[in-house]
Design a protein around this motif. Structure first.
Motif, PDB file in Angstrom:
ATOM      1  N   LEU A  94      -8.766 -18.101  13.753  1.00 24.69           N
ATOM      2  CA  LEU A  94     -10.078 -18.491  13.250  1.00 24.69           C
ATOM      3  C   LEU A  94     -10.705 -19.571  14.125  1.00 24.69           C
ATOM      4  CD1 LEU A  94     -12.319 -18.504  11.072  1.00 24.69           C
ATOM      5  CD2 LEU A  94     -10.939 -20.186   9.852  1.00 24.69           C
ATOM      6  N   ILE A  95      -9.936 -20.578  14.455  1.00 27.39           N
ATOM      7  CA  ILE A  95     -10.447 -21.653  15.312  1.00 27.39           C
ATOM      8  C   ILE A  95     -10.849 -21.095  16.683  1.00 27.39           C
ATOM      9  CG2 ILE A  95      -9.869 -23.822  16.473  1.00 27.39           C
ATOM     10  CD1 ILE A  95      -7.862 -24.259  14.052  1.00 27.39           C
ATOM     11  N   ALA A  96     -10.030 -20.222  17.231  1.00 24.75           N
ATOM     12  CA  ALA A  96     -10.344 -19.613  18.536  1.00 24.75           C
ATOM     13  C   ALA A  96     -11.634 -18.805  18.466  1.00 24.75           C
ATOM     14  CB  ALA A  96      -9.175 -18.745  19.007  1.00 24.75           C
ATOM     15  N   ARG A  97     -11.825 -18.050  17.399  1.00 22.70           N
ATOM     16  CA  ARG A  97     -13.036 -17.232  17.257  1.00 22.70           C
ATOM     17  C   ARG A  97     -14.277 -18.104  17.077  1.00 22.70           C
ATOM     18  NH1 ARG A  97     -13.477 -14.302  20.116  1.00 22.70           N
ATOM     19  NH2 ARG A  97     -15.412 -13.626  19.167  1.00 22.70           N
ATOM     20  N   LEU A  98     -14.153 -19.169  16.275  1.00 25.24           N
ATOM     21  CA  LEU A  98     -15.290 -20.073  16.104  1.00 25.24           C
ATOM     22  C   LEU A  98     -15.660 -20.727  17.429  1.00 25.24           C
ATOM     23  CD1 LEU A  98     -14.459 -21.776  12.691  1.00 25.24           C
ATOM     24  CD2 LEU A  98     -16.428 -20.298  13.191  1.00 25.24           C
ATOM     25  N   HIS A  99     -14.649 -21.062  18.230  1.00 19.58           N
ATOM     26  CA  HIS A  99     -14.920 -21.664  19.537  1.00 19.58           C
ATOM     27  C   HIS A  99     -15.691 -20.688  20.425  1.00 19.58           C
ATOM     28  CE1 HIS A  99     -13.911 -22.744  23.731  1.00 19.58           C
ATOM     29  NE2 HIS A  99     -14.295 -23.913  23.292  1.00 19.58           N
ATOM     30  N   ALA A 100     -15.249 -19.450  20.460  1.00 21.17           N
ATOM     31  CA  ALA A 100     -15.957 -18.446  21.272  1.00 21.17           C
ATOM     32  C   ALA A 100     -17.377 -18.229  20.737  1.00 21.17           C
ATOM     33  CB  ALA A 100     -15.181 -17.137  21.270  1.00 21.17           C
ATOM     34  N   ARG A 101     -17.506 -18.200  19.419  1.00 18.38           N
ATOM     35  CA  ARG A 101     -18.807 -17.952  18.794  1.00 18.38           C
ATOM     36  C   ARG A 101     -19.817 -19.060  19.099  1.00 18.38           C
ATOM     37  NH1 ARG A 101     -19.606 -15.500  12.997  1.00 18.38           N
ATOM     38  NH2 ARG A 101     -21.829 -15.162  13.154  1.00 18.38           N
ATOM     39  N   ALA A 102     -19.342 -20.258  19.370  1.00 19.95           N
ATOM     40  CA  ALA A 102     -20.240 -21.375  19.658  1.00 19.95           C
ATOM     41  C   ALA A 102     -20.909 -21.238  21.020  1.00 19.95           C
ATOM     42  CB  ALA A 102     -19.476 -22.696  19.574  1.00 19.95           C
ATOM     43  N   LYS A 103     -20.425 -20.343  21.856  1.00 19.54           N
ATOM     44  CA  LYS A 103     -20.985 -20.172  23.198  1.00 19.54           C
ATOM     45  C   LYS A 103     -22.227 -19.275  23.135  1.00 19.54           C
ATOM     46  CE  LYS A 103     -16.491 -20.698  25.311  1.00 19.54           C
ATOM     47  NZ  LYS A 103     -15.460 -20.080  26.128  1.00 19.54           N
ATOM     48  N   PRO A 104     -23.337 -19.728  23.724  1.00 26.46           N
ATOM     49  CA  PRO A 104     -24.578 -18.944  23.671  1.00 26.46           C
ATOM     50  C   PRO A 104     -24.437 -17.525  24.219  1.00 26.46           C
ATOM     51  CG  PRO A 104     -25.044 -21.158  24.439  1.00 26.46           C
ATOM     52  CD  PRO A 104     -23.539 -21.013  24.378  1.00 26.46           C
ATOM     53  N   ASN A 105     -23.631 -17.338  25.274  1.00 20.49           N
ATOM     54  CA  ASN A 105     -23.486 -15.984  25.827  1.00 20.49           C
ATOM     55  C   ASN A 105     -22.788 -15.051  24.842  1.00 20.49           C
ATOM     56  OD1 ASN A 105     -21.037 -17.331  26.212  1.00 20.49           O
ATOM     57  ND2 ASN A 105     -20.540 -16.172  28.065  1.00 20.49           N
ATOM     58  N   GLU A 106     -21.843 -15.564  24.053  1.00 19.76           N
ATOM     59  CA  GLU A 106     -21.178 -14.751  23.023  1.00 19.76           C
ATOM     60  C   GLU A 106     -22.159 -14.420  21.903  1.00 19.76           C
ATOM     61  OE1 GLU A 106     -17.792 -13.548  22.582  1.00 19.76           O
ATOM     62  OE2 GLU A 106     -17.933 -13.825  24.744  1.00 19.76           O
ATOM     63  N   PRO A 133     -26.118 -18.726  15.583  1.00 23.39           N
ATOM     64  CA  PRO A 133     -25.531 -19.962  16.118  1.00 23.39           C
ATOM     65  C   PRO A 133     -24.597 -20.594  15.084  1.00 23.39           C
ATOM     66  CG  PRO A 133     -27.921 -19.946  16.404  1.00 23.39           C
ATOM     67  CD  PRO A 133     -27.581 -18.785  15.521  1.00 23.39           C
ATOM     68  N   VAL A 134     -23.619 -21.339  15.571  1.00 25.87           N
ATOM     69  CA  VAL A 134     -22.719 -22.021  14.643  1.00 25.87           C
ATOM     70  C   VAL A 134     -23.477 -23.111  13.904  1.00 25.87           C
ATOM     71  CG1 VAL A 134     -20.594 -21.485  15.873  1.00 25.87           C
ATOM     72  CG2 VAL A 134     -21.841 -23.582  16.429  1.00 25.87           C
ATOM     73  N   GLN A 135     -23.009 -23.393  12.697  1.00 26.69           N
ATOM     74  CA  GLN A 135     -23.651 -24.383  11.838  1.00 26.69           C
ATOM     75  C   GLN A 135     -22.615 -25.402  11.376  1.00 26.69           C
ATOM     76  OE1 GLN A 135     -25.223 -21.833   8.785  1.00 26.69           O
ATOM     77  NE2 GLN A 135     -26.821 -21.015  10.104  1.00 26.69           N
ATOM     78  N   GLU A 136     -23.082 -26.399  10.628  1.00 24.31           N
ATOM     79  CA  GLU A 136     -22.190 -27.432  10.109  1.00 24.31           C
ATOM     80  C   GLU A 136     -21.040 -26.821   9.307  1.00 24.31           C
ATOM     81  OE1 GLU A 136     -22.085 -30.811  10.564  1.00 24.31           O
ATOM     82  OE2 GLU A 136     -23.655 -30.503  12.053  1.00 24.31           O
ATOM     83  N   ALA A 137     -21.324 -25.814   8.510  1.00 22.27           N
ATOM     84  CA  ALA A 137     -20.279 -25.184   7.698  1.00 22.27           C
ATOM     85  C   ALA A 137     -19.186 -24.576   8.577  1.00 22.27           C
ATOM     86  CB  ALA A 137     -20.876 -24.118   6.781  1.00 22.27           C
ATOM     87  N   ASP A 138     -19.540 -24.062   9.740  1.00 22.84           N
ATOM     88  CA  ASP A 138     -18.552 -23.511  10.666  1.00 22.84           C
ATOM     89  C   ASP A 138     -17.658 -24.627  11.210  1.00 22.84           C
ATOM     90  OD1 ASP A 138     -19.600 -20.805  10.574  1.00 22.84           O
ATOM     91  OD2 ASP A 138     -21.267 -21.558  11.782  1.00 22.84           O
ATOM     92  N   ALA A 139     -18.269 -25.770  11.520  1.00 22.76           N
ATOM     93  CA  ALA A 139     -17.505 -26.919  12.012  1.00 22.76           C
ATOM     94  C   ALA A 139     -16.556 -27.423  10.925  1.00 22.76           C
ATOM     95  CB  ALA A 139     -18.453 -28.028  12.465  1.00 22.76           C
ATOM     96  N   GLU A 140     -17.041 -27.478   9.691  1.00 24.25           N
ATOM     97  CA  GLU A 140     -16.191 -27.900   8.577  1.00 24.25           C
ATOM     98  C   GLU A 140     -15.024 -26.933   8.397  1.00 24.25           C
ATOM     99  OE1 GLU A 140     -18.840 -28.194   5.240  1.00 24.25           O
ATOM    100  OE2 GLU A 140     -19.945 -29.856   6.142  1.00 24.25           O
ATOM    101  N   CYS A 141     -15.286 -25.653   8.540  1.00 25.30           N
ATOM    102  CA  CYS A 141     -14.235 -24.637   8.438  1.00 25.30           C
ATOM    103  C   CYS A 141     -13.183 -24.847   9.526  1.00 25.30           C
ATOM    104  CB  CYS A 141     -14.861 -23.252   8.542  1.00 25.30           C
ATOM    105  SG  CYS A 141     -13.693 -21.897   8.402  1.00 25.30           S
ATOM    106  N   ALA A 142     -13.624 -25.141  10.736  1.00 24.41           N
ATOM    107  CA  ALA A 142     -12.690 -25.379  11.844  1.00 24.41           C
ATOM    108  C   ALA A 142     -11.796 -26.576  11.544  1.00 24.41           C
ATOM    109  CB  ALA A 142     -13.450 -25.579  13.152  1.00 24.41           C
ATOM    110  N   LEU A 143     -12.369 -27.626  10.978  1.00 22.76           N
ATOM    111  CA  LEU A 143     -11.581 -28.811  10.648  1.00 22.76           C
ATOM    112  C   LEU A 143     -10.558 -28.520   9.560  1.00 22.76           C
ATOM    113  CD1 LEU A 143     -14.289 -31.618  10.754  1.00 22.76           C
ATOM    114  CD2 LEU A 143     -12.549 -31.084  12.465  1.00 22.76           C
TER     115      LEU A 143
END
Length: 103
Positions: A59-71, A79-89
């Motif tokens: 999950l963390i790896a996918r969120l990291h890839a998803r944060a990239k504009p080209n992905e 685009p990733v949002q605050e909730a995605d960052a909270e999920c990663a934490l």
């Protein structure tokens, strides 16, 4: 007050998860090279019985890839949002719990 955007939080969560899993797996498997693998590669080396640990890393790896504009552009993702960052934490916390490194 200084705050980081969700992309930065996800990056740091990925860094923490990658380091912790690399150290943990290298000790578990007696292979120092695992300390230098990327998070996706480390996730694939986790025993399938450790579902929560493996899924947290993925999950963390996918969120990291998803944060990239080209992905985002390539796959039509939002685009990733605050909730995605909270999920990663939270996923990092679960990962630490699963490897028994929580305090």
């Amino acid at each position: 007050a200084c705050t980081s955007g969700p992309e930065s939080v996800i990056d740091r969560a990925r860094d923490a998860a990658q380091w912790c899993l690399g150290v943990w797996l290298s000790q578990l498997q007696g292979n120092e090279k695992l300390r230098h693998c990327d998070l996706g590669g480390l996730a694939s080396k986790i025993d399938e019985k450790r579902v929560l640990l493996r899924n947290s890393a993925q999950l963390i790896a996918r969120l990291h890839a998803r944060a990239k504009p080209n992905e985002q552009d390539r796959h039509g993702l939002r685009p990733v949002q605050e909730a995605d960052a909270e999920c990663a934490l939270v996923a990092v916390g679960l990962l630490l719990h699963e490897i028994s490194w929580e305090s």
